[in-house]
Design an enzyme around this catalytic site. Sequence first.
Site, PDB file in Angstrom:
ATOM      1  N   SER A 144       0.856  -1.185   0.000  1.00 58.56           N
ATOM      2  CA  SER A 144       0.000   0.000   0.000  1.00 58.56           C
ATOM      3  C   SER A 144       0.891   1.232   0.000  1.00 58.56           C
ATOM      4  CB  SER A 144      -0.879   0.016   1.245  1.00 58.56           C
ATOM      5  OG  SER A 144      -1.456   1.300   1.406  1.00 58.56           O
ATOM      6  N   TYR A 157      -1.664  -1.630   9.872  1.00 62.57           N
ATOM      7  CA  TYR A 157      -1.832  -2.012   8.461  1.00 62.57           C
ATOM      8  C   TYR A 157      -0.563  -1.711   7.658  1.00 62.57           C
ATOM      9  CZ  TYR A 157      -3.715  -1.729   3.664  1.00 62.57           C
ATOM     10  OH  TYR A 157      -3.936  -1.879   2.330  1.00 62.57           O
TER      11      TYR A 157
HETATM   12  N1  NAP Z   1      -8.500  -0.227  -1.727  1.00 61.27           N
HETATM   13  C1  NAP Z   1      -7.435   0.505  -1.400  1.00 61.27           C
HETATM   14  O1  NAP Z   1      -7.495   1.737  -1.232  1.00 61.27           O
HETATM   15  C2  NAP Z   1      -6.095  -0.175  -1.251  1.00 61.27           C
HETATM   16  C3  NAP Z   1      -4.968   0.637  -1.147  1.00 61.27           C
HETATM   17  C4  NAP Z   1      -3.725   0.042  -0.991  1.00 61.27           C
HETATM   18  C5  NAP Z   1      -3.615  -1.348  -0.956  1.00 61.27           C
HETATM   19  N2  NAP Z   1      -4.721  -2.108  -1.047  1.00 61.27           N
HETATM   20  C6  NAP Z   1      -4.546  -3.565  -0.982  1.00 61.27           C
HETATM   21  O2  NAP Z   1      -5.098  -4.157  -2.146  1.00 61.27           O
HETATM   22  C7  NAP Z   1      -5.578  -5.472  -1.847  1.00 61.27           C
HETATM   23  C8  NAP Z   1      -7.023  -5.589  -2.295  1.00 61.27           C
HETATM   24  O3  NAP Z   1      -7.806  -4.670  -1.541  1.00 61.27           O
HETATM   25  P1  NAP Z   1      -9.316  -4.312  -1.906  1.00 61.27           P
HETATM   26  O4  NAP Z   1      -9.453  -2.851  -1.701  1.00 61.27           O
HETATM   27  O5  NAP Z   1      -9.691  -4.919  -3.197  1.00 61.27           O
HETATM   28  O6  NAP Z   1     -10.079  -5.079  -0.696  1.00 61.27           O
HETATM   29  P2  NAP Z   1     -11.599  -5.550  -0.575  1.00 61.27           P
HETATM   30  O7  NAP Z   1     -12.466  -4.870  -1.574  1.00 61.27           O
HETATM   31  O8  NAP Z   1     -11.926  -5.404   0.889  1.00 61.27           O
HETATM   32  O9  NAP Z   1     -11.540  -7.115  -0.932  1.00 61.27           O
HETATM   33  C9  NAP Z   1     -10.793  -7.943  -0.096  1.00 61.27           C
HETATM   34  C10 NAP Z   1     -10.702  -9.322  -0.723  1.00 61.27           C
HETATM   35  O10 NAP Z   1      -9.843 -10.132   0.104  1.00 61.27           O
HETATM   36  C11 NAP Z   1     -10.512 -11.330   0.437  1.00 61.27           C
HETATM   37  N3  NAP Z   1     -10.019 -11.790   1.743  1.00 61.27           N
HETATM   38  C12 NAP Z   1      -9.995 -11.087   2.921  1.00 61.27           C
HETATM   39  N4  NAP Z   1      -9.466 -11.841   3.896  1.00 61.27           N
HETATM   40  C13 NAP Z   1      -9.147 -13.043   3.329  1.00 61.27           C
HETATM   41  C14 NAP Z   1      -8.590 -14.250   3.819  1.00 61.27           C
HETATM   42  N5  NAP Z   1      -8.220 -14.403   5.105  1.00 61.27           N
HETATM   43  N6  NAP Z   1      -8.409 -15.283   2.941  1.00 61.27           N
HETATM   44  C15 NAP Z   1      -8.765 -15.151   1.650  1.00 61.27           C
HETATM   45  N7  NAP Z   1      -9.307 -14.037   1.123  1.00 61.27           N
HETATM   46  C16 NAP Z   1      -9.501 -12.995   1.965  1.00 61.27           C
HETATM   47  C17 NAP Z   1     -11.985 -10.999   0.409  1.00 61.27           C
HETATM   48  O11 NAP Z   1     -12.746 -12.183   0.221  1.00 61.27           O
HETATM   49  P3  NAP Z   1     -14.326 -12.226   0.606  1.00 61.27           P
HETATM   50  O12 NAP Z   1     -15.055 -11.425  -0.456  1.00 61.27           O
HETATM   51  O13 NAP Z   1     -14.676 -13.676   0.546  1.00 61.27           O
HETATM   52  O14 NAP Z   1     -14.459 -11.608   1.959  1.00 61.27           O
HETATM   53  C18 NAP Z   1     -12.049 -10.047  -0.783  1.00 61.27           C
HETATM   54  O15 NAP Z   1     -12.103 -10.765  -1.991  1.00 61.27           O
HETATM   55  C19 NAP Z   1      -5.380  -5.653  -0.328  1.00 61.27           C
HETATM   56  O16 NAP Z   1      -4.186  -6.355  -0.087  1.00 61.27           O
HETATM   57  C20 NAP Z   1      -5.252  -4.224   0.182  1.00 61.27           C
HETATM   58  O17 NAP Z   1      -4.522  -4.161   1.385  1.00 61.27           O
HETATM   59  C21 NAP Z   1      -5.958  -1.557  -1.205  1.00 61.27           C
END
Ligand code: NAP
Length: 249
Positions: A144, A157
């Site tokens: 991130s 985080y």
């Molecule tokens: N969005 C942002 O602003 C942002 C910024 C920087 C980095 N990131 C990183 O990008 C990645 C994706 O984030 P996102 O924003 O797409 O998140 P999101 O919309 O909350 O989706 C999270 C995904 O992770 C899955 N998940 C959570 N815990 C899990 C576990 N223990 N085992 C397997 N799957 C799990 C969830 O599955 P379920 O649907 O089954 O719950 C969902 O598919 C993450 O690593 C996050 O830290 C995001």
Amino acid sequence: MTSQPQQDRRVAIVTGGSRGIGRQVAQRLAADGFAVVVGYAGNKDAADDVVAGIEAAGGTAYAARADVADEAEVTALFDLAEATYGGVDAVVHAAGRMPLSPVAELDLGELDALYRTNIRGTFVVDQQAARRLRPGGALVNFSSSVVGLAFPGYGAYAASKGAVEALTLILARELRGRDVTVNAVAPGPTATDLFLDGKDEETVARLAGQAPLERLGTPEDIANVVAFLTGREGHWVNGQVLRANGGII
Ligand SMILES: NC(=O)c1ccc[n+]([C@@H]2O[C@H](COP(=O)([O-])OP(=O)(O)OC[C@H]3O[C@@H](n4cnc5c(N)ncnc54)[C@H](OP(=O)(O)O)[C@@H]3O)[C@@H](O)[C@H]2O)c1
């Protein structure tokens, strides 16, 4: 089913493929010709919906549940991908969690749970990827931009993502001779549940305005970067952390 011959078809595992960035990555890689395993933790309906969308567009995918921190479940996920599609060429590890709290008020039980998913989960997935990715393959982890931005409230985080960055750089070097790349993408604020949940409109608008491009990232913005890194044209990029964030500093 895709018309691509089976022996030429590349295969991707996308953890966190049911929602947010991972969902978009799964759709994009399928459109690029990968057979895709859509990993999810609990949202079976959302994962099935991603698969239905991919198949309706002529692609190939199936959904598989695995807690990324559980080595038996992740091993089974990779076993199934190999048994179904013949191998693994790209692993995109997008699963992650983001509970926020000032350090002084942080619940250490919550810290353990966060590190189980974000750090242990990355080790478990990366270990399988390191063992199984075929030559020409690519592993993409998720960090991130907050590792550098150091926003208050993001201590636990950001520290978990610092661990992901360290692991990514070291694994890239450990895989010398395998013709497999290992990189991390570090998005800035991106419009998904993970970012939007629990934030009021003013906070979202303030963070959206911080990047010189003056908007939130979209899952598509990030999927474009992942498609490059997992595609043949991105294969010279290795052992890097790409901060995909519209220029936020
Ligand atoms: N969005 C942002 O602003 C942002 C910024 C920087 C980095 N990131 C990183 O990008 C990645 C994706 O984030 P996102 O924003 O797409 O998140 P999101 O919309 O909350 O989706 C999270 C995904 O992770 C899955 N998940 C959570 N815990 C899990 C576990 N223990 N085992 C397997 N799957 C799990 C969830 O599955 P379920 O649907 O089954 O719950 C969902 O598919 C993450 O690593 C996050 O830290 C995001």
